[in-house]
Write a protein that holds these residues in place. Structure first.
Motif, short mmCIF file in Angstrom:
data_model
loop_
_atom_site.label_atom_id
_atom_site.label_comp_id
_atom_site.label_asym_id
_atom_site.label_seq_id
_atom_site.Cartn_x
_atom_site.Cartn_y
_atom_site.Cartn_z
N ASN A 103 0.82 -1.21 0.00
CA ASN A 103 0.00 0.00 0.00
C ASN A 103 0.85 1.26 0.00
O ASN A 103 0.53 2.25 -0.67
N THR A 104 1.95 1.24 0.74
CA THR A 104 2.84 2.39 0.77
C THR A 104 3.47 2.63 -0.59
O THR A 104 3.58 3.77 -1.06
N LEU A 105 3.88 1.54 -1.26
CA LEU A 105 4.45 1.66 -2.60
C LEU A 105 3.42 2.18 -3.60
O LEU A 105 3.74 3.01 -4.46
N PHE A 106 2.17 1.72 -3.49
CA PHE A 106 1.10 2.21 -4.36
C PHE A 106 0.90 3.72 -4.18
O PHE A 106 0.76 4.47 -5.15
N LEU A 107 0.89 4.16 -2.92
CA LEU A 107 0.73 5.59 -2.65
C LEU A 107 1.90 6.40 -3.20
O LEU A 107 1.71 7.49 -3.75
N LEU A 108 3.11 5.87 -3.06
CA LEU A 108 4.30 6.56 -3.55
C LEU A 108 4.26 6.70 -5.07
O LEU A 108 4.47 7.79 -5.62
N MET A 155 -5.53 4.83 -10.32
CA MET A 155 -5.00 4.04 -9.21
C MET A 155 -6.05 3.56 -8.23
O MET A 155 -5.81 2.64 -7.45
N LEU A 156 -7.24 4.18 -8.24
CA LEU A 156 -8.20 3.92 -7.18
C LEU A 156 -8.71 2.49 -7.18
O LEU A 156 -8.69 1.82 -6.13
N ARG A 157 -9.20 2.01 -8.31
CA ARG A 157 -9.79 0.66 -8.33
C ARG A 157 -8.75 -0.42 -8.04
O ARG A 157 -9.05 -1.38 -7.32
N PRO A 158 -7.51 -0.33 -8.59
CA PRO A 158 -6.49 -1.31 -8.16
C PRO A 158 -6.24 -1.27 -6.65
O PRO A 158 -6.07 -2.31 -6.02
N MET A 159 -6.23 -0.07 -6.07
CA MET A 159 -6.02 0.06 -4.62
C MET A 159 -7.16 -0.60 -3.86
O MET A 159 -6.93 -1.30 -2.86
N ILE A 160 -8.38 -0.39 -4.32
CA ILE A 160 -9.54 -1.03 -3.68
C ILE A 160 -9.46 -2.54 -3.82
O ILE A 160 -9.71 -3.28 -2.87
N HIS A 211 -8.72 4.23 6.18
CA HIS A 211 -7.53 5.07 6.31
C HIS A 211 -6.69 5.04 5.03
O HIS A 211 -6.01 6.03 4.71
N ILE A 212 -6.75 3.92 4.31
CA ILE A 212 -6.00 3.81 3.06
C ILE A 212 -6.52 4.82 2.05
O ILE A 212 -5.76 5.53 1.38
N MET A 213 -7.86 4.91 1.93
CA MET A 213 -8.47 5.84 0.99
C MET A 213 -8.28 7.30 1.42
O MET A 213 -8.16 8.19 0.58
#
Length: 450
Positions: A101-106, A124-129, A140-142
């Motif tokens: 998750n941290t790498l996705f945010l970065l 990036m939103l749907r892959p993150m979900i 908190h991730i969103m």
């Protein structure tokens, strides 16, 4: 400091914001059915007295200028990105962990400066979900997604966020925004460290409760379906840039220097650059749907609910915020704001609830009228680099302070809610911002703007 617009005309804007914040909590079912009626009510509560005070022509010009030259391009851009991103799906056995998750945010944060905060958010939103679908605690991730990808990440180029594009059009060099890289990295180190610890806490709680990712085979296999839609995403970004830069081209200007276009009423003109932008975006959305199998949209749980909600709410927000913007433009040079930290906080706090593009322009113009002799030479005057940094960071960073602070914020909330992630209420989200963002902005002030 008197203005030609009475302050009480800002009450419909405040009323609409309070409705968005409170009514879903106390009457959620009613709000779902009647939010459009609430928008109409508050809009008329501004339009009717404004018409009585300034006449039908002035009122028509004010409202239609907002609808055709602000809201229309805004909602068409969101619609296009919503459609194209909905036709891209992430597949693989990658599971949402603190590291992933941290790498996705970065990655998403830096991507925002290349394809815009809205483009990066929708991509990036749907892959993150999806990678966090197995998690129990994930709001908190969103929230940090909105902080970083939907806002802060857009600070490194004029492509990232509309205020910086407006600065570029007024003489700020295209690559100047890279001066903000140290501030972005500084904030990323703080916020990603906090996120890592927070996500690790919730991750361990989920695992302890027996939640496990559904990974059917060993290894990590990742793929994108509908990847050709990235071309349509880039087509939309090009359209937005053209919409922002073509008005300055002599070919699109009259002899008087106004933008050529279709006359609507009074002095309201739907400019040809805006029409070109809209046509290109709608063409990208159409081609995306025509060339992508429906199965991908089903995989993404694609519905029209999120874009409908944003369209209904923001037409009211754009209309009712006009008195506040008019007052801000009139009072900006008289506010006595002469220090970088004042520019940072004034631009930022107003960008949290008003459109950050006109707010940026107000304070950019204010800085240009201070009579400074050293700094960047722009069409609004000479602006010291530290002032420009403060205004840019305030407009881009503090759009994360509320759901309406930047275009993608509410979209991320709506899509997250649709996918079973119960996002905080309007005031609840502001509470998260006060807890995690404002302390960072205070540190920014002490380190960079004093």
């Amino acid at each position: 400091m008197s203005t030609s617009i009475p302050l009480w005309l800002c009450l419909p804007f405040a009323g609409l914001l309070l409705s968005i914040a409170i009514v879903p909590l106390v009457a959620g079912e009613w709000w779902e059915k009647h939010r459009v009626h609430a928008v109409i009510f508050w809009s008329l509560l501004f339009i009717v007295p404004f018409t009585a005070m300034y006449g039908p022509l002035k009122a028509s010009e004010t409202v239609l200028e907002t609808v055709f030259n602000d809201y229309l391009s805004f909602i068409v851009m969101l619609f296009g990105l919503f459609c194209v991103a909905g036709n891209i799906t992430f597949e693989g056995d990658l599971a949402g962990s603190p590291l992933v998750n941290t790498l996705f945010l970065l990655i998403g944060t830096f991507l925002s400066s290349l394809i815009g905060t809205t483009g990066s958010s929708m991509l990036m939103l749907r892959p993150m979900i999806k990678i966090n679908s197995w998690r129990r605690q994930k709001r908190h991730i969103m929230i940090f997604f909105i902080f970083l990808i939907s806002n802060m990440g857009g600070c490194l180029s004029p492509l990232g966020d509309p205020p910086l594009l407006m600065g570029f059009m007024r003489g700020v060099p295209f690559l100047w925004s890279l001066h903000l890289l140290p501030i972005l990295i500084f904030n990323l180190v703080i916020l990603l460290t906090v996120f890592w610890q927070l996500d690790k806490h919730y991750y361990l709680k989920d695992v302890k409760l027996g939640y496990r990712p559904d990974i059917s085979k060993p290894g990590t296999e990742l793929s994108l379906r509908g990847a050709h839609n990235i071309l349509f995403l880039l087509m939309i970004i090009v359209a937005v840039v053209l919409g922002g830069t073509l008005p300055g081209n002599p070919m699109f200007q009259t002899a008087e220097g106004t933008v050529r276009g279709i006359h609507i009423v009074g002095e309201v003109v739907l400019g040809f650059p805006t029409i070109i932008e809209i046509v290109l975006i709608l063409a990208a959305a159409f081609l995306s749907f025509k060339t992508t199998p429906e199965e991908i949209r089903r995989t993404n749980h694609f519905t029209w609910g999120a874009i409908q909600e944003v369209a209904e709410l923001f037409i009211g927000i754009f209309i009712t915020m006009q008195p506040a913007l008019i007052i801000l433009k009139e009072m900006g040079p008289k506010l006595g704001i002469t220090e970088p930290f004042q520019m940072f906080w004034s631009t930022g706090l107003l960008s949290s609830f008003l459109d950050n593009t006109p707010t940026y322009l107000v304070f950019l113009t204010t800085a240009g009228t201070l009579g400074m002799t050293s700094g960047l030479t722009t069409t609004v005057g000479t602006i010291p680099v530290i002032f420009l940094k403060a205004i840019s960071c305030g407009a881009v960073f503090m759009g994360a302070n509320s759901y309406i602070g930047n275009a993608p914020n509410f979209m991320v909330k709506s899509i997250s809610d649709e996918n079973g992630i119960h996002m905080p209420s309007f005031f609840g989200y502001i509470g998260w911002a006060l807890a995690f963002l404002v302390p960072v902005f205070v540190i920014d002030t002490l380190v960079f703007f004093l």
